[in-house]
Design an enzyme around this catalytic site. Structure first.
Site, PDB file in Angstrom:
ATOM      1  N   MET A  26       0.844  -1.195   0.000  1.00  0.00           N
ATOM      2  CA  MET A  26       0.000   0.000   0.000  1.00  0.00           C
ATOM      3  C   MET A  26       0.881   1.248   0.000  1.00  0.00           C
ATOM      4  O   MET A  26       0.438   2.348   0.347  1.00  0.00           O
ATOM      5  CB  MET A  26      -0.939   0.003   1.211  1.00  0.00           C
ATOM      6  CG  MET A  26      -1.886  -1.206   1.185  1.00  0.00           C
ATOM      7  SD  MET A  26      -3.448  -0.946   2.012  1.00  0.00           S
ATOM      8  CE  MET A  26      -2.900  -0.631   3.673  1.00  0.00           C
ATOM      9  N   ASN A  28       4.148   3.883   0.935  1.00  0.00           N
ATOM     10  CA  ASN A  28       4.811   4.396   2.127  1.00  0.00           C
ATOM     11  C   ASN A  28       5.866   3.374   2.586  1.00  0.00           C
ATOM     12  O   ASN A  28       5.873   2.915   3.719  1.00  0.00           O
ATOM     13  CB  ASN A  28       3.793   4.695   3.230  1.00  0.00           C
ATOM     14  CG  ASN A  28       4.382   5.609   4.281  1.00  0.00           C
ATOM     15  OD1 ASN A  28       4.406   5.295   5.462  1.00  0.00           O
ATOM     16  ND2 ASN A  28       4.919   6.732   3.862  1.00  0.00           N
ATOM     17  N   HIS A  30       9.077   1.103   3.540  1.00  0.00           N
ATOM     18  CA  HIS A  30      10.190   1.140   4.495  1.00  0.00           C
ATOM     19  C   HIS A  30      11.073  -0.085   4.241  1.00  0.00           C
ATOM     20  O   HIS A  30      10.815  -0.865   3.301  1.00  0.00           O
ATOM     21  CB  HIS A  30       9.667   1.197   5.936  1.00  0.00           C
ATOM     22  CG  HIS A  30       8.625   0.156   6.237  1.00  0.00           C
ATOM     23  ND1 HIS A  30       8.905  -1.187   6.238  1.00  0.00           N
ATOM     24  CD2 HIS A  30       7.310   0.272   6.530  1.00  0.00           C
ATOM     25  CE1 HIS A  30       7.803  -1.852   6.553  1.00  0.00           C
ATOM     26  NE2 HIS A  30       6.812  -0.992   6.717  1.00  0.00           N
ATOM     27  N   GLY A  32      11.299  -2.859   5.521  1.00  0.00           N
ATOM     28  CA  GLY A  32      10.603  -4.154   5.499  1.00  0.00           C
ATOM     29  C   GLY A  32      10.124  -4.490   4.091  1.00  0.00           C
ATOM     30  O   GLY A  32      10.294  -5.613   3.615  1.00  0.00           O
ATOM     31  N   HIS A  33       9.547  -3.492   3.405  1.00  0.00           N
ATOM     32  CA  HIS A  33       9.082  -3.724   2.029  1.00  0.00           C
ATOM     33  C   HIS A  33      10.266  -4.002   1.103  1.00  0.00           C
ATOM     34  O   HIS A  33      10.185  -4.859   0.226  1.00  0.00           O
ATOM     35  CB  HIS A  33       8.357  -2.477   1.487  1.00  0.00           C
ATOM     36  CG  HIS A  33       7.100  -2.124   2.217  1.00  0.00           C
ATOM     37  ND1 HIS A  33       6.991  -1.041   3.049  1.00  0.00           N
ATOM     38  CD2 HIS A  33       5.881  -2.713   2.222  1.00  0.00           C
ATOM     39  CE1 HIS A  33       5.771  -0.966   3.527  1.00  0.00           C
ATOM     40  NE2 HIS A  33       5.067  -1.971   3.058  1.00  0.00           N
ATOM     41  N   GLN A  57     -10.455  -2.717   2.107  1.00  0.00           N
ATOM     42  CA  GLN A  57     -10.003  -3.340   3.352  1.00  0.00           C
ATOM     43  C   GLN A  57     -10.031  -2.382   4.547  1.00  0.00           C
ATOM     44  O   GLN A  57      -9.592  -2.746   5.631  1.00  0.00           O
ATOM     45  CB  GLN A  57      -8.620  -3.968   3.171  1.00  0.00           C
ATOM     46  CG  GLN A  57      -7.474  -2.995   2.980  1.00  0.00           C
ATOM     47  CD  GLN A  57      -6.188  -3.703   2.572  1.00  0.00           C
ATOM     48  OE1 GLN A  57      -6.046  -4.165   1.455  1.00  0.00           O
ATOM     49  NE2 GLN A  57      -5.231  -3.794   3.486  1.00  0.00           N
ATOM     50  N   LYS A 150       5.882 -11.205   7.211  1.00  0.00           N
ATOM     51  CA  LYS A 150       5.364 -11.979   8.348  1.00  0.00           C
ATOM     52  C   LYS A 150       4.745 -11.105   9.419  1.00  0.00           C
ATOM     53  O   LYS A 150       4.103 -11.609  10.328  1.00  0.00           O
ATOM     54  CB  LYS A 150       6.523 -12.759   8.998  1.00  0.00           C
ATOM     55  CG  LYS A 150       6.754 -14.118   8.415  1.00  0.00           C
ATOM     56  CD  LYS A 150       7.587 -14.905   9.409  1.00  0.00           C
ATOM     57  CE  LYS A 150       8.250 -16.077   8.750  1.00  0.00           C
ATOM     58  NZ  LYS A 150       9.076 -16.820   9.719  1.00  0.00           N
ATOM     59  N   LEU A 186       8.887  -2.507  11.958  1.00  0.00           N
ATOM     60  CA  LEU A 186       8.675  -1.422  11.000  1.00  0.00           C
ATOM     61  C   LEU A 186       7.259  -1.508  10.445  1.00  0.00           C
ATOM     62  O   LEU A 186       6.772  -2.589  10.137  1.00  0.00           O
ATOM     63  CB  LEU A 186       9.693  -1.497   9.852  1.00  0.00           C
ATOM     64  CG  LEU A 186      11.159  -1.293  10.188  1.00  0.00           C
ATOM     65  CD1 LEU A 186      11.949  -0.990   8.913  1.00  0.00           C
ATOM     66  CD2 LEU A 186      11.388  -0.186  11.207  1.00  0.00           C
TER      67      LEU A 186
HETATM   68  O1  PAF Z   1      -0.226  -5.747   3.548  1.00  0.00           O
HETATM   69  C1  PAF Z   1      -0.633  -4.842   2.797  1.00  0.00           C
HETATM   70  O2  PAF Z   1       0.052  -3.838   2.560  1.00  0.00           O
HETATM   71  C2  PAF Z   1      -2.000  -4.959   2.155  1.00  0.00           C
HETATM   72  O3  PAF Z   1      -2.899  -5.585   3.010  1.00  0.00           O
HETATM   73  C3  PAF Z   1      -1.968  -5.655   0.780  1.00  0.00           C
HETATM   74  C4  PAF Z   1      -1.504  -7.092   0.884  1.00  0.00           C
HETATM   75  C5  PAF Z   1      -1.056  -4.899  -0.160  1.00  0.00           C
HETATM   76  C6  PAF Z   1      -3.379  -5.666   0.165  1.00  0.00           C
HETATM   77  O4  PAF Z   1      -3.889  -4.389   0.004  1.00  0.00           O
END
Ligand code: PAF
Length: 287
Positions: A26, A28, A30, A32-33, A57, A150, A186
């Protein structure tokens, strides 16, 4: 690195790719991504990262409007990380019947009952929204491998279950949680916290670690451990949503003979400017 906003451009760009690794986000972003991107690179010739703040969501009371949107900075980080394609669709591109107000996504994924406990107990249709958007993204990107963090243990569990029950030809890989030196996991939501609150926020991880320590030393009174941690955090000014010791294999409440455990927690920390910030964390531990 290409930045693509439409499904047709994405399909055209991916047409001749031999293997696609996918990291849904989504934004932003950091460290972790970025670690998830690095994992995807090890498994596929072409790495796609999606950036989409998914309205489906979020409940009406949640932070959808204020959720940080930082596309330019995110793309800079992804280019350095070696991402090949950023897919950043509009709401209308993701939800074809969006009329400017309502998404009108009348068909959704109904997640299994495990989606109604832990985070799902208070975030009512959250995991249906997550599963639906992830299914849509999987159909758009058609990856062979997808990487999830995780930190969102319940999300990871539900996505794995979706892939299994719908026979999707996608390998799901889990990336470890990246933490600050204090232990704080994070999260994009840490951005809502002041420096002082960030220090306090590490208490959630400390509480989970204390439970893991007790479990390793033979404690098996799960309810007592959960209640003590909840009380301690509440006394320190948190508003605990849940602290729960579960089987990491089934996500059901732990039984005394279980060896593969996960200790999960969600709690709101008081944030003077922006109301309350809800943080989650978990520790998976084989004992
Ligand atoms: O973990 C997230 O950032 C969101 O829930 C995802 C998996 C991108 C779905 O919108």
């Amino acid at each position: 690195m290409q930045i693509i906003h439409t499904v047709s451009d994405l399909r055209a760009a991916l047409k001749n790719q031999s293997s696609i690794g996918f990291v849904p986000t989504m934004g932003n972003l950091h460290a972790g991504h970025i670690q998830l991107v690095e994992i995807a690179k090890q498994h596929a010739a072409c790495v796609v990262v999606s950036i989409f703040v998914n309205p489906l969501q979020f409940s009406p009371t949640e932070d959808l409007a204020n959720y940080p949107r930082t596309l330019v900075a995110d793309c800079d980080k992804l280019a350095i990380a070696g991402c090949d394609i950023v897919f950043a669709p509009s709401v209308g591109e993701m939800y074809a019947d969006f009329d400017g107000k309502n998404l009108n996504q009348s068909m959704t994924i109904l997640p299994p009952p495990i989606a109604n406990v832990l985070c799902g107990a208070t975030r009512l249709s959250h995991f249906a929204g997550v599963a639906t958007v992830v299914m849509k993204l999987f159909n758009m990107v058609q990856p062979s491998v997808a990487v999830f963090g995780k930190k969102d243990f319940q999300q990871l569990f539900i996505i794995k279950e979706m892939v299994r029950q719908f026979n999707l030809p996608i390998e799901i890989i889990a990336g470890e949680t990246i933490r600050e030196a204090s232990g704080l996991a994070l999260s994009s939501r840490n951005g809502y916290l002041s420096d002082a609150q960030r220090i306090q926020a590490a208490q959630l991880n400390s509480a989970l670690r204390a439970i893991v320590h007790a479990l390793k030393n033979g404690a098996r009174d799960f309810l007592n451990l959960e209640n003590n941690a909840t009380e301690q955090l509440n006394n320190a000014g948190w508003e605990v949503d849940y602290i729960s010791i579960r089987s990491s294999l089934t996500l059901q409440p732990a039984q005394s003979q279980d060896k593969h455990l996960v200790v999960l927690g969600a709690a709101k920390i008081n944030n003077n400017q922006a109301g309350k910030t809800r943080l989650i964390d978990n520790i998976e531990e084989d004992i």
